[in-house]
Design an enzyme around this catalytic site. Structure first.
Site, mmCIF file in Angstrom:
data_model
loop_
_atom_site.group_PDB
_atom_site.id
_atom_site.type_symbol
_atom_site.label_atom_id
_atom_site.label_comp_id
_atom_site.label_asym_id
_atom_site.label_seq_id
_atom_site.Cartn_x
_atom_site.Cartn_y
_atom_site.Cartn_z
ATOM 1 N N HIS A 22 40.809 24.080 15.716
ATOM 2 C CA HIS A 22 40.877 24.728 17.052
ATOM 3 C C HIS A 22 39.820 23.874 16.966
ATOM 4 O O HIS A 22 39.063 23.229 18.870
ATOM 5 C CB HIS A 22 40.696 26.083 17.077
ATOM 6 C CG HIS A 22 40.249 26.502 18.095
ATOM 7 N ND1 HIS A 22 41.525 26.732 18.943
ATOM 8 C CD2 HIS A 22 39.274 27.143 18.927
ATOM 9 C CE1 HIS A 22 40.524 26.923 20.381
ATOM 10 N NE2 HIS A 22 39.102 26.556 20.669
ATOM 11 N N GLU A 23 38.634 24.402 15.982
ATOM 12 C CA GLU A 23 37.191 23.668 16.171
ATOM 13 C C GLU A 23 37.522 22.414 16.599
ATOM 14 O O GLU A 23 36.150 21.622 17.327
ATOM 15 C CB GLU A 23 36.184 23.982 15.505
ATOM 16 C CG GLU A 23 35.654 25.815 15.708
ATOM 17 C CD GLU A 23 35.422 26.202 17.631
ATOM 18 O OE1 GLU A 23 35.099 24.999 17.499
ATOM 19 O OE2 GLU A 23 35.861 27.914 17.186
ATOM 20 N N HIS A 26 37.722 20.432 19.670
ATOM 21 C CA HIS A 26 36.800 20.403 20.823
ATOM 22 C C HIS A 26 35.287 19.665 19.892
ATOM 23 O O HIS A 26 35.127 18.198 21.033
ATOM 24 C CB HIS A 26 35.994 22.085 20.976
ATOM 25 C CG HIS A 26 36.703 22.881 21.352
ATOM 26 N ND1 HIS A 26 37.626 22.837 22.425
ATOM 27 C CD2 HIS A 26 36.981 24.471 20.674
ATOM 28 C CE1 HIS A 26 38.020 24.215 22.775
ATOM 29 N NE2 HIS A 26 37.280 24.897 21.798
#
Length: 454
Positions: A22-23, A26
């Protein structure tokens, strides 16, 4: 203790993988779009490991609390930014760039799920054929017409090659269909359509035991009562039992399968048991006295012998869903999309009260599932990761401030107004979002605790 440690480690590994995915979404999109990343952290709190890149100055951190992560970007709202770096600040980017960076986290969760499902479909998704065993008297299944030996071919016209697919399709279709059409093939080869009332199916699945609550028990092959390994110094070895011996009778009672034999031994610690065993066609009389073992507040018998499991025992019960590399792409895309829709529909039904919140799974349940799936093998653990990754993607896109969906909602308002929202409005929104998130987490913990306390 070993089991608890294994579950905990499996849970941490699962969280680390999904948070990193997920990170990284980003992080990667921010870098690609020219935004400076100051820190990439897996976990919160005290740093257990950190490294600063000599190339771009980004600090990479693994922190002590593995319940999340974050990507800290250059932003004038958090600290002064030098003039020559201002073009790389997040707050200076266009609405489209900021939206792309925010949506990248959930998007990477979906991409991870698609890749995981693709790997599963290419290598073969193994499960048990949905062949009905016992049907509980007076149950929903008996009322619908199910009988022992029925093989469930489809639910609501969707093929169900495994028990897992039966449960999934039943839950999915029950949200919109008042009566589920279940197509089965009986032991005689005839096909029938049974009707199962879908009202209350989601409630029956609250404890993860939909089939049992319906009154269905999956059929299992009979495990022959044949001795496998015999432990030295244990009662079985002292009685003369050998690997390959088939237990024919115990105290004059016929032994049909291994479970009958185990149950008989466990209930008679310290009692002498007279056996008749078949050893290569010769019938031999032996006597064995099970040891008395204390555990979990009760005593039970043990003789120190394992079962000999035939290599072909599960052949008639095993189903493998497998696709070629190209076809698996479409299947994995559909699986991820369908699972996402199911989760959204379940959330919507919970909000309006049509589905119980007992269907929620909190950290305790997720940790339990992580440990169980990891113990079954890499394929099961990968499937678990894919499902939770989809859940994270869906959850993070909800329009709740603090979550990615909340940021996107603010960006939408900004786009409509034509100017950024005030810092005060954003701050109040974050507080409200945090309260909502804490309420959801508390509810999930409450459901988990009640589930495990029975």
């Amino acid at each position: 203790m070993d089991s608890l440690l294994f579950t905990l480690v499996s849970f941490i590994v699962a969280l680390a993988i999904l948070i990193a995915v997920h990170e990284f979404g980003h992080f990667w999109v921010a870098r690609k779009l020219g935004v400076k990343v100051l820190r990439f952290s897996i976990g919160f709190g005290r740093a257990l490991w950190r490294r600063t890149s000599v190339v771009d100055g980004t600090e990479y951190v693994i922190a002590a609390i593995p319940l999340g992560g974050y990507v800290k970007m250059l932003d004038e709202r958090e600290a002064p930014v030098e003039a020559e770096e201002q073009h790389r600040a997040f707050n200076r980017q266009s609405l489209g760039v900021r939206s792309a960076i925010v949506v990248a986290g959930p998007l990477f969760n979906f991409l991870f799920a698609i890749l995981a499902f693709w790997l599963i479909f290419v290598t073969g998704d193994t499960g048990l054929k949905p062949i009905v065993g016992e049907v509980e008297g007076g149950s929903i299944a008996e009322q619908a017409g199910f009988t022992r030996g029925d093989e469930i071919l489809a639910v609501a016209d969707q093929p169900t090659p495994t028990w897992e697919s039966v449960v999934y399709v039943m839950l999915s279709e029950a949200l919109d269909t008042p009566n589920l059409a279940v197509r089965v093939r009986s032991q005689t080869g005839m096909e029938h359509i049974y009707r199962v009332a879908s009202d209350g199916l989601s409630g029956l699945a609250e404890d993860g035991m939909l089939l049992q609550n319906l009154g269905l028990t999956p059929d299992r092959p009979t495990l022959p009562p044949v001795i496998g390994e015999v432990l030295d110094g244990e009662p079985a070895a002292l009685a003369g039992l050998k690997s390959g011996d088939r237990i024919v009778t115990v105290d004059g009672v016929d032994v049909v399968d291994w479970s009958d034999w185990v149950n008989y031994v466990r209930k008679r610690p310290g009692q002498n048991l007279d056996l008749e065993v078949d050893r290569n066609g010769d019938y031999i009389a032996l006597s064995v006295t099970p040891l008395m073992i204390e555990g979990d507040g009760e005593s039970y018998g043990r003789i120190g012998a394992s079962v000999d499991v035939p290599d072909d025992l599960m052949d008639d019960y095993r189903a493998v869903v497998k696709y070629g590399p190209i076809d698996a792409i479409g299947q994995s895309l559909y699986k991820t999309w369908d699972l996402s829709l199911l989760m959204l529909r379940m959330l919507g039904k919970m909000i309006i009260g049509e589905v119980s919140v007992k269907n929620l799974s909190g950290p305790i349940s997720i940790a339990d599932y992580a440990g169980k799936s990891a113990s079954y093998g890499i394929s099961y653990f990968l499937k678990f990761l894919a499902v939770v990754s989809v859940s994270l993607g869906v959850l993070n896109l909800l329009p709740i401030p603090v979550l990615d969906g909340g940021h996107l909602f603010f960006f939408l308002i900004e786009g409509i107004k034509g100017r950024p929202l005030s810092d005060q409005f954003m701050e109040q929104g974050q507080k409200i979002g945090l309260l909502i998130l804490l309420a959801i987490m508390s509810l999930a913990f409450y459901v988990d605790i009640n589930r495990f306390l029975g």
